[in-house]
Motif scaffolding. Structure first.
Motif, mmCIF file in Angstrom:
data_model
loop_
_atom_site.group_PDB
_atom_site.id
_atom_site.type_symbol
_atom_site.label_atom_id
_atom_site.label_comp_id
_atom_site.label_asym_id
_atom_site.label_seq_id
_atom_site.Cartn_x
_atom_site.Cartn_y
_atom_site.Cartn_z
ATOM 1 N N PRO A 54 -0.092 0.056 5.893
ATOM 2 C CA PRO A 54 0.960 1.044 5.773
ATOM 3 C C PRO A 54 0.590 1.925 4.721
ATOM 4 N N GLY A 56 1.768 5.439 2.509
ATOM 5 C CA GLY A 56 2.861 6.586 2.334
ATOM 6 C C GLY A 56 2.241 7.591 1.599
ATOM 7 N N GLY A 57 2.669 8.074 0.324
ATOM 8 C CA GLY A 57 1.994 9.109 -0.274
ATOM 9 C C GLY A 57 0.866 8.851 -1.338
ATOM 10 N N LEU A 58 0.622 7.549 -1.109
ATOM 11 C CA LEU A 58 -0.773 6.824 -1.945
ATOM 12 C C LEU A 58 -0.555 7.236 -3.413
ATOM 13 N N THR A 59 0.457 7.319 -3.925
ATOM 14 C CA THR A 59 0.499 7.217 -5.409
ATOM 15 C C THR A 59 0.581 5.772 -6.047
ATOM 16 N N GLY A 60 0.681 4.892 -5.239
ATOM 17 C CA GLY A 60 1.089 3.408 -5.819
ATOM 18 C C GLY A 60 -0.287 3.173 -6.774
ATOM 19 N N PHE A 118 11.114 9.868 -10.712
ATOM 20 C CA PHE A 118 9.858 9.801 -11.633
ATOM 21 C C PHE A 118 8.897 10.471 -11.200
ATOM 22 N N SER A 125 6.358 9.006 -1.022
ATOM 23 C CA SER A 125 7.298 8.976 0.239
ATOM 24 C C SER A 125 8.473 7.957 -0.061
ATOM 25 N N ASN A 129 8.306 4.127 -1.779
ATOM 26 C CA ASN A 129 9.339 3.647 -2.820
ATOM 27 C C ASN A 129 9.919 2.710 -2.538
ATOM 28 N N THR A 132 7.778 -0.593 -2.624
ATOM 29 C CA THR A 132 7.382 -1.231 -3.940
ATOM 30 C C THR A 132 8.681 -1.159 -4.678
ATOM 31 N N ALA A 134 10.621 0.947 -6.188
ATOM 32 C CA ALA A 134 10.258 1.723 -7.428
ATOM 33 C C ALA A 134 11.399 1.942 -8.232
ATOM 34 N N GLY A 135 10.996 1.920 -9.622
ATOM 35 C CA GLY A 135 12.094 2.199 -10.707
ATOM 36 C C GLY A 135 12.320 3.757 -10.983
ATOM 37 N N GLY A 186 4.823 -3.544 2.316
ATOM 38 C CA GLY A 186 4.078 -3.235 3.302
ATOM 39 C C GLY A 186 3.503 -4.841 4.075
ATOM 40 N N ILE A 191 8.452 0.276 7.278
ATOM 41 C CA ILE A 191 9.710 0.806 7.140
ATOM 42 C C ILE A 191 9.543 2.363 7.756
ATOM 43 N N GLU A 405 7.763 -2.467 -12.240
ATOM 44 C CA GLU A 405 8.181 -1.654 -11.121
ATOM 45 C C GLU A 405 6.967 -1.295 -10.325
ATOM 46 N N ASN A 442 -1.031 -5.741 6.042
ATOM 47 C CA ASN A 442 -1.432 -5.403 4.829
ATOM 48 C C ASN A 442 -2.277 -6.692 4.079
HETATM 49 C C1 LIG Z 1 2.428 9.926 -11.940
HETATM 50 C C2 LIG Z 1 2.876 8.635 -11.466
HETATM 51 C C3 LIG Z 1 4.071 8.109 -11.948
HETATM 52 C C4 LIG Z 1 4.780 7.097 -11.604
HETATM 53 N N1 LIG Z 1 5.826 6.622 -11.960
HETATM 54 C C5 LIG Z 1 6.643 5.546 -11.530
HETATM 55 C C6 LIG Z 1 7.714 5.097 -12.069
HETATM 56 O O1 LIG Z 1 8.227 5.604 -13.003
HETATM 57 N N2 LIG Z 1 8.113 3.879 -11.627
HETATM 58 C C7 LIG Z 1 7.624 3.476 -10.462
HETATM 59 O O2 LIG Z 1 8.322 2.574 -9.751
HETATM 60 N N3 LIG Z 1 6.411 3.671 -9.760
HETATM 61 C C8 LIG Z 1 5.861 4.783 -10.515
HETATM 62 N N4 LIG Z 1 4.578 5.347 -9.757
HETATM 63 C C9 LIG Z 1 4.109 4.382 -8.918
HETATM 64 C C10 LIG Z 1 4.387 5.008 -7.461
HETATM 65 O O3 LIG Z 1 4.255 6.385 -7.495
HETATM 66 C C11 LIG Z 1 5.429 4.578 -6.728
HETATM 67 O O4 LIG Z 1 5.145 2.906 -6.647
HETATM 68 C C12 LIG Z 1 5.732 4.916 -5.422
HETATM 69 O O5 LIG Z 1 7.012 4.349 -5.026
HETATM 70 C C13 LIG Z 1 4.846 4.635 -4.131
HETATM 71 O O6 LIG Z 1 4.875 5.469 -3.138
HETATM 72 P P1 LIG Z 1 3.978 5.908 -2.158
HETATM 73 O O7 LIG Z 1 4.707 6.650 -1.139
HETATM 74 O O8 LIG Z 1 3.095 6.798 -2.622
HETATM 75 O O9 LIG Z 1 3.494 4.751 -1.427
HETATM 76 P P2 LIG Z 1 1.760 4.385 -1.357
HETATM 77 O O10 LIG Z 1 1.116 4.412 -2.745
HETATM 78 O O11 LIG Z 1 1.165 5.031 -0.039
HETATM 79 O O12 LIG Z 1 2.075 2.852 -0.848
HETATM 80 C C14 LIG Z 1 2.549 1.842 -1.783
HETATM 81 C C15 LIG Z 1 2.712 0.521 -1.351
HETATM 82 O O13 LIG Z 1 3.763 0.393 -0.065
HETATM 83 C C16 LIG Z 1 3.260 0.178 1.068
HETATM 84 N N5 LIG Z 1 4.132 1.357 2.045
HETATM 85 C C17 LIG Z 1 3.942 2.530 1.914
HETATM 86 N N6 LIG Z 1 4.885 3.097 2.861
HETATM 87 C C18 LIG Z 1 5.164 2.117 3.390
HETATM 88 C C19 LIG Z 1 6.150 1.912 4.536
HETATM 89 N N7 LIG Z 1 6.675 3.064 5.140
HETATM 90 N N8 LIG Z 1 6.492 0.776 4.916
HETATM 91 C C20 LIG Z 1 6.075 -0.424 4.546
HETATM 92 N N9 LIG Z 1 4.958 -0.447 3.482
HETATM 93 C C21 LIG Z 1 4.847 0.941 2.919
HETATM 94 C C22 LIG Z 1 1.726 0.570 1.041
HETATM 95 O O14 LIG Z 1 1.139 -0.200 2.033
HETATM 96 C C23 LIG Z 1 1.409 0.026 -0.384
HETATM 97 O O15 LIG Z 1 1.487 -1.333 -0.559
HETATM 98 C C24 LIG Z 1 3.970 6.451 -10.537
HETATM 99 C C25 LIG Z 1 2.899 6.916 -9.858
HETATM 100 C C26 LIG Z 1 2.296 8.026 -10.538
HETATM 101 C C27 LIG Z 1 0.995 8.504 -9.758
#
Ligand SMILES: Cc1cc2nc3c(=O)[nH]c(=O)nc-3n(C[C@H](O)[C@H](O)[C@H](O)COP(=O)(O)OP(=O)(O)OC[C@H]3O[C@@H](n4cnc5c(N)ncnc54)[C@H](O)[C@@H]3O)c2cc1C
Length: 463
Positions: A54, A56-60, A118, A125, A129, A132, A134-135, A186, A191, A405, A442
């Motif tokens: 899966p 999402g926004g690829l920020t993980g 954050f 996405s 969030n 993961t 997310a916090g 994932g 989700i 987190e 995954n």
């Molecule tokens: C500048 C910066 C600051 C950040 N600060 C924080 C912070 O303060 N706290 C924090 O917790 N994180 C932080 N992060 C980490 C990250 O942004 C978070 O973890 C975010 O929640 C990931 O969301 P995403 O959509 O980019 O997920 P992705 O990077 O695309 O995916 C993350 C994981 O979730 C899975 N996934 C994605 N979408 C789905 C779905 N729909 N269903 C099932 N699985 C899925 C993916 O396979 C992967 O394993 C930060 C990152 C950056 C770059």
């Protein structure tokens, strides 16, 4: 290479324009546009035993979306609708691909607030969030993502849809299944929709930026703010000098900065007022009246002024670009262990990897330290030596977590055993096998029971 028949099958489900080869590999990326399409894609791929990641926004930050070999990357970018707002129950239903920032904007336009926030808000996405757990900056007040989700719709590996989107505050009819998927990265399901808990914000917020002389004082200030502000306290963050100095200078680009950057530590706290009765800035000032250790301070109660403070805290991307290689760590412990732990890591780094440069910051009240450690990439094994400094020092403390987190993903898998028992990891594995017996979801995210044979890999940015 993903087989042509697989590609043809996916094209038949979601259309040719939403199935495309990734530019740099043997894999396919797909963009289903509805839960039903996600379900049909997963059912089809599961039957062919094709792995699915899966996206999402690829920020993980732990490599959870890394793609290897013949896999299908399933992007949620077309699941981008904000569906319904229930203003009486303060619930917002959204599809998984909606960006966190869009949720904030929509909630705000309608007089609400979503508590998780954050720095990656513009790209990440809500599905990512949730996956993961997310916090972020306001865990102190609103909890992790888990505490902000009232319902979920999830597609299992074989295409079955689990839908719990009623958002009931009370429903003790057996297991709360949605909790399984929150933080599962994932590995248990994809989700597709979420019901989010909103709250009513105060229009009046204020932030205070404090320069302090020691970490012991930070604990005193934390106690005073928590006691004096109570529920009004939204965030309580800490930055060490090198992080603060580097980011604030980069952001200011020569213009005036909110506060001098010569002090050892900085605390950033935000509170909200209580309508017209008590102003946010008065709550903060009163709470800080008798505390020791503050050597400089700045207060802002305008949006612009507060944004200037928060841009420094959220500006970790500046660090990512400041060295040829930057490793990122996210550990947690009791706040009272912060000072000695970070001191020990820095001492060990100076001894074992003297060319490495640590930038420390974190969520003070959550006991969550982020280390970003830069180096020039010229020394073999530097990554693993840095990793040892951070993780081996953790074993002097309890309780701790190797990932507060960000999740485990691919890159922290070899460290999981430091935070979870063999029994816990066995139960995780059993859940996974039950929900995804073919192991297609995954598969590169592995919850392993012991240390990796040759280092576990670290989260790294090659600037
Ligand atoms: C500048 C910066 C600051 C950040 N600060 C924080 C912070 O303060 N706290 C924090 O917790 N994180 C932080 N992060 C980490 C990250 O942004 C978070 O973890 C975010 O929640 C990931 O969301 P995403 O959509 O980019 O997920 P992705 O990077 O695309 O995916 C993350 C994981 O979730 C899975 N996934 C994605 N979408 C789905 C779905 N729909 N269903 C099932 N699985 C899925 C993916 O396979 C992967 O394993 C930060 C990152 C950056 C770059």
């Amino acid at each position: 290479m993903v087989a042509d028949r697989v590609r043809a099958g996916l094209e038949a489900i979601i259309g040719v324009s939403h199935v495309f080869p990734a530019p740099d590999g043997p894999r396919l990326n797909i963009r289903p546009g509805s839960t039903e399409e996600v379900s049909r894609c997963l059912q089809f791929l599961n039957a062919q035993a094709v792995p699915v990641v899966p996206l999402g926004g690829l920020t993980g930050l732990v490599g959870g979306t890394d793609l290897f070999g013949a896999v299908v990357g399933l992007s949620t970018e077309r699941l981008n609708r904000i569906k319904t707002l229930d203003p009486l129950r303060n619930l917002l239903t959204v599809e998984a691909g909606v960006k966190l920032e869009q949720i904030h904007a929509y909630a705000s336009e309608n007089g609400f607030r979503y508590g998780v926030d954050f720095g990656a808000r513009g790209s990440c996405s809500i599905g990512g969030n949730i996956a993961t757990n997310a916090g972020g900056n306001a865990v102190l007040r609103f909890g992790m993502t888990r505490a902000n989700v009232a319902g979920l719709e999830v597609v299992l590996a074989d295409g079955r849809v689990l839908s719990d989107t009623g958002g009931l505050a009370k429903n003790n009819t057996g297991y709360d299944l949605k909790q399984l998927f929150i933080g599962s990265e994932g590995t248990l399901g994809i989700i597709t929709q979420a019901v989010l808990k909103l709250s009513r914000p105060s229009a009046d917020t204020a932030s205070v930026l404090l320069a302090i002389s020691s970490l012991d004082h930070a604990l005193g200030i934390m106690g005073a703010l928590e006691k004096g502000c109570g529920q009004a306290l939204l965030s309580l963050e800490i930055m060490w000098n090198r992080y603060f100095r580097t980011v604030s200078r980069a952001i200011a680009k020569g213009a005036a900065r909110p506060i001098s950057d010569i002090h050892p530590f900085y605390i950033l706290a935000q509170a909200e007022g209580d309508g017209d009765r008590v102003r946010a800035q008065d709550i903060l000032l009163e709470a800080l009246e008798d505390v020791d250790g503050i050597v400089d301070s700045a207060l802002a109660d305008t949006r612009a002024g507060q944004n200037a403070f928060w841009a420094i805290r959220d500006g970790s991307e500046v660090i990512e670009n400041s060295h040829p290689r930057v490793l990122s760590f996210d550990v947690s412990m009791r706040p009272q262990d912060y000072a000695t732990y970070v001191g020990k890591v820095e001492e060990r780094l100076a001894r074992d990897v003297p060319h490495a440069v640590p930038y420390n910051f974190g969520h003070l009240s959550d006991g969550n330290v982020h280390f970003m450690i830069g180096h020039d990439g010229t020394v073999a094994e530097a990554d693993h030596r840095i990793e040892d400094c951070v993780y081996e020092t953790l074993s002097d403390y309890w309780p701790t977590s190797v990932s507060a987190e960000h999740g485990i993903g691919r890159e922290k898998a070899g460290q999981l055993w430091r935070s979870r028992s063999a029994e816990e990891i066995a139960v995780m594995h059993a859940l996974r096998v039950t929900l995804d017996p073919a192991g297609t979801l995954n598969p590169h995210v592995q919850y392993r029971a012991g240390p990796a044979a040759s280092g576990s890999g670290v989260t790294a940015t090659d600037a």
